[in-house]
Design a protein around this motif. Structure first.
Motif, PDB file in Angstrom:
ATOM      1  N   ALA A   1       9.538  42.553  20.787  1.00  0.00           N
ATOM      2  CA  ALA A   1       8.928  43.151  19.599  1.00  0.00           C
ATOM      3  C   ALA A   1       8.181  42.090  18.789  1.00  0.00           C
ATOM      4  CB  ALA A   1       9.994  43.832  18.746  1.00  0.00           C
ATOM      5  N   ALA A   2       8.767  40.926  18.619  1.00  0.00           N
ATOM      6  CA  ALA A   2       8.115  39.857  17.861  1.00  0.00           C
ATOM      7  C   ALA A   2       6.821  39.426  18.535  1.00  0.00           C
ATOM      8  CB  ALA A   2       9.067  38.666  17.710  1.00  0.00           C
TER       9      ALA A   2
ATOM     10  N   LEU B   1       8.860  32.012  17.062  1.00  0.00           N
ATOM     11  CA  LEU B   1      10.144  32.368  16.449  1.00  0.00           C
ATOM     12  C   LEU B   1      10.732  31.205  15.660  1.00  0.00           C
ATOM     13  CD1 LEU B   1      11.727  34.471  19.330  1.00  0.00           C
ATOM     14  CD2 LEU B   1      10.682  35.312  17.231  1.00  0.00           C
TER      15      LEU B   1
ATOM     16  N   THR C   1      15.100  42.510  23.318  1.00  0.00           N
ATOM     17  CA  THR C   1      14.237  43.546  22.755  1.00  0.00           C
ATOM     18  C   THR C   1      13.524  43.038  21.508  1.00  0.00           C
ATOM     19  OG1 THR C   1      15.722  45.243  23.603  1.00  0.00           O
ATOM     20  CG2 THR C   1      14.199  45.898  21.877  1.00  0.00           C
ATOM     21  N   LEU C   2      14.235  42.323  20.646  1.00  0.00           N
ATOM     22  CA  LEU C   2      13.618  41.801  19.433  1.00  0.00           C
ATOM     23  C   LEU C   2      12.588  40.719  19.740  1.00  0.00           C
ATOM     24  CD1 LEU C   2      16.602  41.671  16.940  1.00  0.00           C
ATOM     25  CD2 LEU C   2      14.670  43.246  16.941  1.00  0.00           C
ATOM     26  N   ARG C   3      12.827  39.919  20.769  1.00  0.00           N
ATOM     27  CA  ARG C   3      11.830  38.911  21.163  1.00  0.00           C
ATOM     28  C   ARG C   3      10.552  39.578  21.657  1.00  0.00           C
ATOM     29  NH1 ARG C   3      16.436  36.167  23.069  1.00  0.00           N
ATOM     30  NH2 ARG C   3      16.769  34.257  21.901  1.00  0.00           N
TER      31      ARG C   3
ATOM     32  N   ARG D   1      12.721  42.823  10.504  1.00  0.00           N
ATOM     33  CA  ARG D   1      13.678  43.341  11.476  1.00  0.00           C
ATOM     34  C   ARG D   1      13.914  42.386  12.638  1.00  0.00           C
ATOM     35  NH1 ARG D   1      13.889  49.341  12.828  1.00  0.00           N
ATOM     36  NH2 ARG D   1      15.793  48.445  13.654  1.00  0.00           N
ATOM     37  N   CYS D   2      12.975  41.481  12.879  1.00  0.00           N
ATOM     38  CA  CYS D   2      13.113  40.511  13.975  1.00  0.00           C
ATOM     39  C   CYS D   2      13.821  39.232  13.526  1.00  0.00           C
ATOM     40  CB  CYS D   2      11.740  40.146  14.540  1.00  0.00           C
ATOM     41  SG  CYS D   2      10.906  41.503  15.370  1.00  0.00           S
ATOM     42  N   ARG D   3      14.319  39.192  12.323  1.00  0.00           N
ATOM     43  CA  ARG D   3      14.942  37.987  11.789  1.00  0.00           C
ATOM     44  C   ARG D   3      16.082  37.435  12.646  1.00  0.00           C
ATOM     45  NH1 ARG D   3      17.701  37.001   5.898  1.00  0.00           N
ATOM     46  NH2 ARG D   3      17.982  34.783   6.196  1.00  0.00           N
TER      47      ARG D   3
END
Length: 170
Positions: free
Chosen positions: A50-51, A120, A46-48, A162-164
Motif C-alpha cells: 500500500a505504501a 519507509l 500488505t501495508l508495504r 495507516r501505513c505507520r
C-alpha cells in the motif's frame, strides 16, 4: 447393501476395508490454527505494498504540480496580458507568481513525502510534508479545484497514517 463407513477405491471401484483411509478423503477437517506471527507478517506485507502504491499516486501529483507551477511562472507575463485583452480580467503579476510558487512548493513537499514513503523512513516528516503539499495546493489551484486537490491531499495523508506500523521496519 452397503454398510456405513464402507470405502471404495476411486480408480477401480474395489471395496476397501473399513479401517483403510480413502485417498483424498478426510472424515473430519483439521482444526484451524491461528498464527499471530504469520498474520502480522501478512499485514506488514500488505501495508508495504500500500505504501509503495501511495508513493506512485503522490508522484503523479508531483509531476502535475511541478509542470503547472513552472509553466505558470514562465508564461505569467503573457498570461496576464492575454486575460486582460481577451476577457478584461486584470491580474497582478505577483498573484500569478504566487500561485505558481505554491504549486512548486506543493510539488517539492509531495516529492519529499513520496521518497520517504517509498523508503519507509521518517514517518513524521513524510506525513507532515504530505499535509503541507495538500494545503499548498489550495492557493496554487484556487477556487473549487483547490478545495478538491487539498481534500485529496488530506485523504492521501490519512492513507500514509495507516501505513505507520511499517515505517522503519525494513
Amino acid at each position: 447393501m452397503i454398510e456405513p463407513g464402507a470405502g471404495f477405491c476411486y480408480s477401480c471401484g474395489a471395496e476397501l476395508p473399513a479401517d483403510t483411509p480413502v485417498p483424498g478423503f478426510r472424515p473430519e477437517p483439521e482444526p484451524a490454527t491461528y498464527d499471530p506471527a504469520a498474520a502480522q507478517a501478512a499485514m506488514a506485507t500488505t501495508l508495504r505494498i500500500a505504501a509503495f502504491s501511495i508513493s506512485k499516486i503522490i508522484m503523479i501529483w508531483v509531476l502535475l504540480s511541478l509542470i503547472m507551477g513552472t509553466v505558470s511562472i514562465a508564461i505569467s507575463p503573457y498570461m496576464i496580458d492575454l486575460l486582460e485583452e481577451t476577457y478584461g480580467i486584470t491580474y497582478s503579476g505577483n498573484q500569478v507568481l504566487t500561485e505558481g510558487m505554491c504549486l512548486i512548493m506543493s510539488g517539492v513537499a509531495a516529492l519529499l513525502s513520496s521518497i520517504l514513503l517509498r523508503k519507509l523512513r521518517a514517518f513524521w516528516v513524510c506525513f507532515i510534508s504530505c499535509i503541507f503539499a495538500a494545503l499548498a495546493s489550495y492557493p496554487g489551484m484556487g477556487g473549487f479545484v483547490g478545495v478538491i486537490t487539498a481534500a485529496i491531499g488530506i485523504y492521501v495523508s490519512m492513507m500514509i497514517l495507516r501505513c505507520r506500523p511499517v515505517f522503519g521496519t525494513n
